[in-house]
Design a protein around this motif. Sequence first.
Motif, PDB file in Angstrom:
ATOM      1  N   THR A   1     -22.558 -12.627  -3.040  1.00 17.75           N
ATOM      2  CA  THR A   1     -23.161 -11.548  -2.010  1.00 17.75           C
ATOM      3  C   THR A   1     -24.037 -10.494  -2.370  1.00 17.75           C
ATOM      4  N   THR A   2     -25.325 -10.545  -1.698  1.00 13.30           N
ATOM      5  CA  THR A   2     -26.356  -9.803  -2.374  1.00 13.30           C
ATOM      6  C   THR A   2     -26.166  -8.406  -1.834  1.00 13.30           C
ATOM      7  N   LEU A   3     -27.111  -7.405  -2.214  1.00 10.29           N
ATOM      8  CA  LEU A   3     -27.048  -6.053  -1.842  1.00 10.29           C
ATOM      9  C   LEU A   3     -27.314  -5.792  -0.280  1.00 10.29           C
ATOM     10  N   SER A   4     -27.939  -7.046   0.241  1.00 11.57           N
ATOM     11  CA  SER A   4     -28.292  -6.939   1.763  1.00 11.57           C
ATOM     12  C   SER A   4     -27.368  -7.307   2.550  1.00 11.57           C
ATOM     13  N   GLY A   5     -26.175  -7.974   2.040  1.00  9.70           N
ATOM     14  CA  GLY A   5     -24.974  -8.559   2.777  1.00  9.70           C
ATOM     15  C   GLY A   5     -25.082  -9.937   2.865  1.00  9.70           C
ATOM     16  N   GLN A   6     -26.181 -10.566   2.766  1.00  9.64           N
ATOM     17  CA  GLN A   6     -26.531 -12.011   3.033  1.00  9.64           C
ATOM     18  C   GLN A   6     -25.889 -12.684   1.766  1.00  9.64           C
TER      19      GLN A   6
ATOM     20  N   CYS B   1     -34.266 -10.466  -5.440  1.00  8.92           N
ATOM     21  CA  CYS B   1     -33.883  -9.939  -4.045  1.00  8.92           C
ATOM     22  C   CYS B   1     -32.991  -8.710  -4.046  1.00  8.92           C
ATOM     23  N   ASP B   2     -32.341  -8.526  -4.897  1.00  7.52           N
ATOM     24  CA  ASP B   2     -31.460  -7.135  -4.803  1.00  7.52           C
ATOM     25  C   ASP B   2     -32.262  -5.709  -5.093  1.00  7.52           C
ATOM     26  N   ALA B   3     -33.200  -6.332  -5.943  1.00  5.31           N
ATOM     27  CA  ALA B   3     -34.204  -4.895  -6.184  1.00  5.31           C
ATOM     28  C   ALA B   3     -35.170  -4.772  -5.005  1.00  5.31           C
ATOM     29  N   LEU B   4     -35.460  -5.797  -4.182  1.00  5.20           N
ATOM     30  CA  LEU B   4     -36.455  -5.496  -3.041  1.00  5.20           C
ATOM     31  C   LEU B   4     -35.407  -4.869  -1.975  1.00  5.20           C
ATOM     32  N   THR B   5     -34.367  -5.183  -1.722  1.00  3.19           N
ATOM     33  CA  THR B   5     -33.318  -4.420  -0.910  1.00  3.19           C
ATOM     34  C   THR B   5     -33.313  -3.169  -1.323  1.00  3.19           C
ATOM     35  N   LEU B   6     -32.916  -2.736  -2.425  1.00  4.94           N
ATOM     36  CA  LEU B   6     -32.834  -1.448  -2.999  1.00  4.94           C
ATOM     37  C   LEU B   6     -34.080  -0.528  -2.850  1.00  4.94           C
TER      38      LEU B   6
ATOM     39  N   PHE C   1     -35.664 -10.899   2.295  1.00  5.56           N
ATOM     40  CA  PHE C   1     -35.041  -9.713   1.920  1.00  5.56           C
ATOM     41  C   PHE C   1     -36.035  -8.489   1.996  1.00  5.56           C
ATOM     42  N   THR C   2     -37.114  -8.768   2.666  1.00  2.00           N
ATOM     43  CA  THR C   2     -38.225  -7.741   2.836  1.00  2.00           C
ATOM     44  C   THR C   2     -38.094  -7.250   4.331  1.00  2.00           C
ATOM     45  N   GLN C   3     -37.108  -7.632   4.928  1.00  2.00           N
ATOM     46  CA  GLN C   3     -37.385  -6.747   6.322  1.00  2.00           C
ATOM     47  C   GLN C   3     -38.576  -6.774   7.110  1.00  2.00           C
TER      48      GLN C   3
END
Length: 489
Positions: free
Chosen positions: A328-333, A349-354, A447-449
């Motif tokens: 599970t990623t930081l984004s919840g995906q 991907c987690d760094a992008l979310t953060l 993960f870039t919204q």
Amino acid sequence: MEFQIYTGNAAAVTTDTLVVTIDADGALSEAAKAVDTASGGAIQARIDAKDASGALGSSITLYGLNGVSADRVVVVGAGEANATLNAVEANKVVTAAAKAISGKAGTAAIDLTALTSVNRPQAWWAEQLVLAVHGAEYKFIATLPGKEAGPKLDGITWIGDDVTSALVVADAKGLGTSYAKELGNMPPNICTPAYLAEQAEQLSAAAGFTCKVYDEKEMEEMGAGAFYSVSKGSSEPGKVIIMEYKGAGDEAPHMLVGKGITFDTGGISLKPGAKMDEMKYDMCGAASVLGTMKTLAELKPAINVVAIITSAENMPAGDASKPGDVVTTLSGQTVEILNTDAEGRLVLCDALTLGIRDYKPQTCVDIATLTGACMAALGKVNSGLFTNDEDLAEELTSAGLYTNDRVWRLPLEDDYQSLLDSNFADIANIGGPLAGATTAACFLSRFTQDTRWAHVDIAGPAWGGDGTSKGASGRPVPLLTTYLLNKIA
């Protein structure tokens, strides 16, 4: 390096080395004519003797010319007369000049005005010359006891227009590029995630940046399961490093995100043994971000920049991730890990979310040695560029063309997204054998919204050579710094 501008007679400039040009027809530049006249025809005599041809990138050095103030005069071939040189041809000229003046203490005076054109003004030639000098002077000696870096040029006198600003900017870019090379070339037993964190902290302390470092346990507790799935397989703890440069008050920052896999075995999906030593270069995205921040520290431009380095080793330990794991990623995906060698996108991907969550950047560019597929497509000449933002694509492409640190845009259409479908998670971490560079970018795009985002795949140009010529390139520091500086031009 110190810089001066000189507009007088080239034969009278006081310097250790003077560089002038001739073309392939034997025509002398104005500076070369001045030296030839003062010396009683010394350059023309060498042309007549076929010692100096004017061939593109050729050079000959003349010593102790009577009537000339410089100790030595280097005559560089500029190629076909009146030609507007392309990037490769121009590089041959500046490289020849740089090699002639580098590795020596003292000063050099350069005249390249005969090569000026509408497309390549003197400021451009000045910048390329200084970058080439830095490239010629860089040597990796950190793990070579007894080796010395050698003397470096003290100053450059530019003969022609006042291009002081271009010279100063180029010097800062050169320092940043050499720093990125040094980090990339460092052996992986030295350059660990903790080492990169220490480098970031030292640079930040010296430059007045703020710096925050999250360790892998903090990332796990935060919910960054994709990052942790990579870092947990190594005895070297992973790190996420965040540096902030504030030169523009309360403006929203521009964000750079660099992949910093300090060694990539492929994990359980183990890579072949041949050339695995080169996997120390899998942190060159992180190195380029640090190099860019070093350049900003030198120039102190009016811009806000957040740099995120996501760093880990990818090792095949007993607690490493397995193909088929779902995280599970930081984004919840959720992500199904089908191949543990596709680890770069997992840490990114987690760094992008953060970063997007906490800093709400105006733009975001991630830089990564991400896919062999991109190198198969573009070789070691262009970096791959992926974005759905047309303005951002133009900004990065233009910066790359100006610096000869080029990118080539590759597709990111929604049609490719279905290749990442998974029966067991929201997304798979690979998309099969086709369009591998694009599906990697598609993965990151999720993960870039709504952020203006671009992905630069530097798998090809980040390093090159074989044997004793092997080494990091420092790319894309020139591109990234130009891209950022253009935002305030």
